[in-house]
Design a protein around this motif. Structure first.
Motif, PDB file in Angstrom:
ATOM      1  N   LYS A 186       0.815  -1.220   0.000  1.00 26.13           N
ATOM      2  CA  LYS A 186       0.000   0.000   0.000  1.00 26.13           C
ATOM      3  C   LYS A 186       0.845   1.266   0.000  1.00 26.13           C
ATOM      4  O   LYS A 186       0.369   2.340  -0.377  1.00 26.13           O
ATOM      5  N   LYS A 207      -1.945   5.261  -4.359  1.00 30.30           N
ATOM      6  CA  LYS A 207      -3.072   5.009  -5.272  1.00 30.30           C
ATOM      7  C   LYS A 207      -2.641   5.004  -6.731  1.00 30.30           C
ATOM      8  O   LYS A 207      -3.204   4.269  -7.548  1.00 30.30           O
ATOM      9  N   PHE A 264      -1.460   1.592  -7.564  1.00 26.36           N
ATOM     10  CA  PHE A 264      -2.596   0.672  -7.525  1.00 26.36           C
ATOM     11  C   PHE A 264      -3.454   0.800  -8.783  1.00 26.36           C
ATOM     12  O   PHE A 264      -3.897  -0.196  -9.349  1.00 26.36           O
ATOM     13  N   ASN A 265      -3.680   2.023  -9.201  1.00 22.30           N
ATOM     14  CA  ASN A 265      -4.506   2.247 -10.394  1.00 22.30           C
ATOM     15  C   ASN A 265      -3.813   1.772 -11.664  1.00 22.30           C
ATOM     16  O   ASN A 265      -4.440   1.183 -12.546  1.00 22.30           O
ATOM     17  N   LYS A 325      -3.915  -2.017 -11.767  1.00 22.75           N
ATOM     18  CA  LYS A 325      -5.247  -2.612 -11.634  1.00 22.75           C
ATOM     19  C   LYS A 325      -5.291  -3.609 -10.474  1.00 22.75           C
ATOM     20  O   LYS A 325      -5.722  -4.755 -10.610  1.00 22.75           O
ATOM     21  N   ASN A 369      -6.415  -5.529  -7.230  1.00 25.13           N
ATOM     22  CA  ASN A 369      -7.751  -5.878  -6.730  1.00 25.13           C
ATOM     23  C   ASN A 369      -7.904  -5.474  -5.264  1.00 25.13           C
ATOM     24  O   ASN A 369      -6.987  -4.922  -4.648  1.00 25.13           O
ATOM     25  N   ASN A 370      -9.061  -5.766  -4.690  1.00 23.04           N
ATOM     26  CA  ASN A 370      -9.377  -5.343  -3.323  1.00 23.04           C
ATOM     27  C   ASN A 370      -8.483  -5.996  -2.270  1.00 23.04           C
ATOM     28  O   ASN A 370      -8.396  -5.509  -1.139  1.00 23.04           O
ATOM     29  N   PHE A 371      -7.853  -7.102  -2.618  1.00 20.16           N
ATOM     30  CA  PHE A 371      -6.995  -7.818  -1.668  1.00 20.16           C
ATOM     31  C   PHE A 371      -5.526  -7.409  -1.803  1.00 20.16           C
ATOM     32  O   PHE A 371      -4.667  -7.950  -1.111  1.00 20.16           O
ATOM     33  N   GLY A 372      -5.238  -6.465  -2.704  1.00 19.78           N
ATOM     34  CA  GLY A 372      -3.872  -5.978  -2.860  1.00 19.78           C
ATOM     35  C   GLY A 372      -3.015  -6.791  -3.800  1.00 19.78           C
ATOM     36  O   GLY A 372      -1.787  -6.751  -3.708  1.00 19.78           O
ATOM     37  N   TYR A 373      -3.646  -7.525  -4.741  1.00 19.08           N
ATOM     38  CA  TYR A 373      -2.891  -8.372  -5.665  1.00 19.08           C
ATOM     39  C   TYR A 373      -3.150  -7.961  -7.121  1.00 19.08           C
ATOM     40  O   TYR A 373      -4.214  -7.428  -7.440  1.00 19.08           O
ATOM     41  N   THR A 374      -2.157  -8.226  -7.959  1.00 21.04           N
ATOM     42  CA  THR A 374      -2.301  -7.999  -9.393  1.00 21.04           C
ATOM     43  C   THR A 374      -1.565  -9.101 -10.148  1.00 21.04           C
ATOM     44  O   THR A 374      -0.862  -9.909  -9.548  1.00 21.04           O
TER      45      THR A 374
END
Length: 504
Positions: A47, A51, A54-55, A58, A60-65
């Motif tokens: 985190k 942002k 993160f954007n 892409k 996800n809500n669990f912090g994975y890509t």
């Protein structure tokens, strides 16, 4: 293979299993169906990247890509390229302390991408000995001419479908036979292999990290209620954790063929052990506040090691460390860190007790402070003695390895600075202005900064003759958290002097 699979999965995903697959099955699945894992989101994004990161990825809500989210198609060149190539180049060109959170996380992510490609290339799995290569270097199982790899992977599809594993096991048996025939001299025994599997399954350091933190918080909570004195039941519990910690070090020593404090991960595990050992040894049986503090700090150090800021890999020793001096010199030096850290913790405790003594309402508060100060001085004397002896022995080892007793290497220089600082603090009572137990406790607390620089600062931010133990730059230093901690320490000291002046 089990150790390797766990290390890779923890490094990439911060997990021990994925999609009901343990680390072993995940690694095999990666080779069976790499396209799936290129698209599946299992790369953990911190985190702290913000942002913006993160954007872009892409997340996800669990912090994975997924790995595919790192790339975009360049229509002109008709090829994929990293979406933050320019940002990465900019971050990489800066010094570690100049990078912001976004840039630090970017560099960590590039490392994970490189791990992906190394897995695909088979760089991590060098299981086939080759006596024709220099120094009998083993080669990867993924080669164009390597029939074994293709046979094994294809046999797994058949074996799983039919639930008949004879064909796959036959190939594995042949690989084992080939290894023993061509490279049997360095293959660990069956006992070591079984013990390493047990060691991985127990996950000792994670258990200790959680156990120490809970135990330390419980002891500190009740310390301010029960007059800093406890029953011996809690001491027995601390001793059980300590024995378990010792057992973990012994097992790692046995399976790695060398003392388990030869790299940054192992040294952190050993330092946490030393801190707890010093806390138990220095404290009196009736006073568990010091072991409680030691438990809490030991858990923090284990946390740093466990979250994979440090590589947990069980590796072979570099040539300079293949000496009996590794056990002697490093053990003594690292043990000194344990006692000096306990001394610093007691200094901090005395500062806190003095500030909140009105809320404690203890009639014998001066007696408690006096008692803790005596223990503090004893711990510092032992730590200084070990640090001095360890530095002298290190000079002897340096002469054997490099032909010179002293080279003013950053590690050597800061070890000498630390010795001089602690000698000065122990003799401050001879200086009228710096006389008294309160001043002594403040300086004993602040003196740990020299040890932090000697260990973390030199190991991770300076280059020198001791760089064989250098790891990745730790992001804690030169960050907002570090500055906040320093401000908090400064506030505590200011309040301490204000209250001391007022009480006079």
């Amino acid at each position: 293979m089990n150790t390797l699979a766990l290390e890779l999965l923890r490094k990439i995903s911060k997990k021990n299993s994925l999609l009901n697959l343990d680390a072993n099955n995940w690694l095999i699945s990666f080779y069976q169906n790499p396209n799936f894992w290129l698209r599946y989101p299992f790369l953990k994004i911190n985190k702290k990247g913000g942002k913006e990161l993160f954007n872009k990825l892409k997340v996800n809500n669990f912090g994975y890509t997924s790995l595919m989210n790192f790339y975009k198609l360049n229509s002109k060149l008709q090829k994929f390229e990293l979406i933050f190539e320019k940002d990465f180049q900019s971050a990489f060109s800066k010094n570690p302390f100049e990078r912001n959170s976004y840039e630090k996380e970017l560099i960590n992510l590039i490392e994970k991408i490189n791990i992906f490609y190394k897995i695909l290339k088979g760089d991590y799995i060098n299981i086939l000995p080759n006596s024709k290569l220099k120094n009998f270097t083993w080669k990867s199982w993924i080669k164009k001419k390597n029939i074994l790899y293709n046979k094994y992977i294809s046999s797994l599809f058949f074996s799983k479908k039919k639930n008949k594993w004879e064909k796959s096991n036959k190939i594995l048996d042949y690989i084992i036979f080939f290894q023993k025939k061509k490279g049997g001299g360095i293959i660990p025994s069956d006992k070591r292999i079984k013990l390493e599997l047990i060691y991985n399954k127990l996950n000792i350091n994670f258990f200790l990290m959680v156990g120490y933190s809970l135990l330390g918080i419980i002891i500190l909570f009740f310390a301010f209620i029960k007059n800093f004195f406890f029953k011996k039941n809690l001491l027995r519990l601390i001793n059980l954790f300590f024995i378990y910690h010792t057992l973990g070090l012994i097992i790692r020593w046995y399976i790695s063929f060398h003392a388990p404090w030869s790299n940054e991960y192992e040294s952190l595990i050993f330092i946490s052990w030393c801190i707890l050992f010093a806390g138990i040894l220095i404290s009196k049986n009736r006073n568990l506040i010091i072991p409680g503090l030691s438990c809490l700090v030991a858990s923090i150090i284990l946390y740093i090691a466990y979250i994979n800021l440090i590589n947990p890999e069980i590796t072979n020793l570099v040539p300079v460390l293949k000496s009996y001096w590794l056990v002697i010199h490093v053990t003594i030096i690292t043990s000194s860190y344990g006692f000096l850290c306990v001394s610093s913790l007691i200094g901090l405790l005395v500062i806190i007790i003095f500030i909140i003594n009105k809320f404690l309402l203890k009639k014998n508060i001066k007696l408690i402070i006096s008692d803790l100060t005596i223990i503090n001085e004893l711990s510092m004397i032992i730590g200084l003695f070990l640090l001095t002896i360890g530095t002298f022995l290190g000079a002897i080892w340096a002469n054997e390895s490099w032909g010179s007793y002293w080279n003013w290497d950053p590690k050597e220089t800061w070890a000498l600075i630390s010795i001089l600082i602690y000698v000065l603090i122990l003799h401050m009572r001879l200086i009228p202005f710096f006389k008294g137990k309160y001043i002594f406790n403040i300086f004993s607390f602040l003196s740990i900064i020299s040890i932090i620089i000697t260990y973390f600062g030199v190991n991770y931010y300076f280059a020198g003759l001791h760089s064989y133990a250098k790891g990745e730059n730790l992001n804690f230093f030169f960050t907002e958290r570090c500055y906040k901690l320093l401000i908090l320490i400064l506030i505590l000291i200011i309040i301490f002097f204000y209250k001391k002046k007022k009480s006079k």
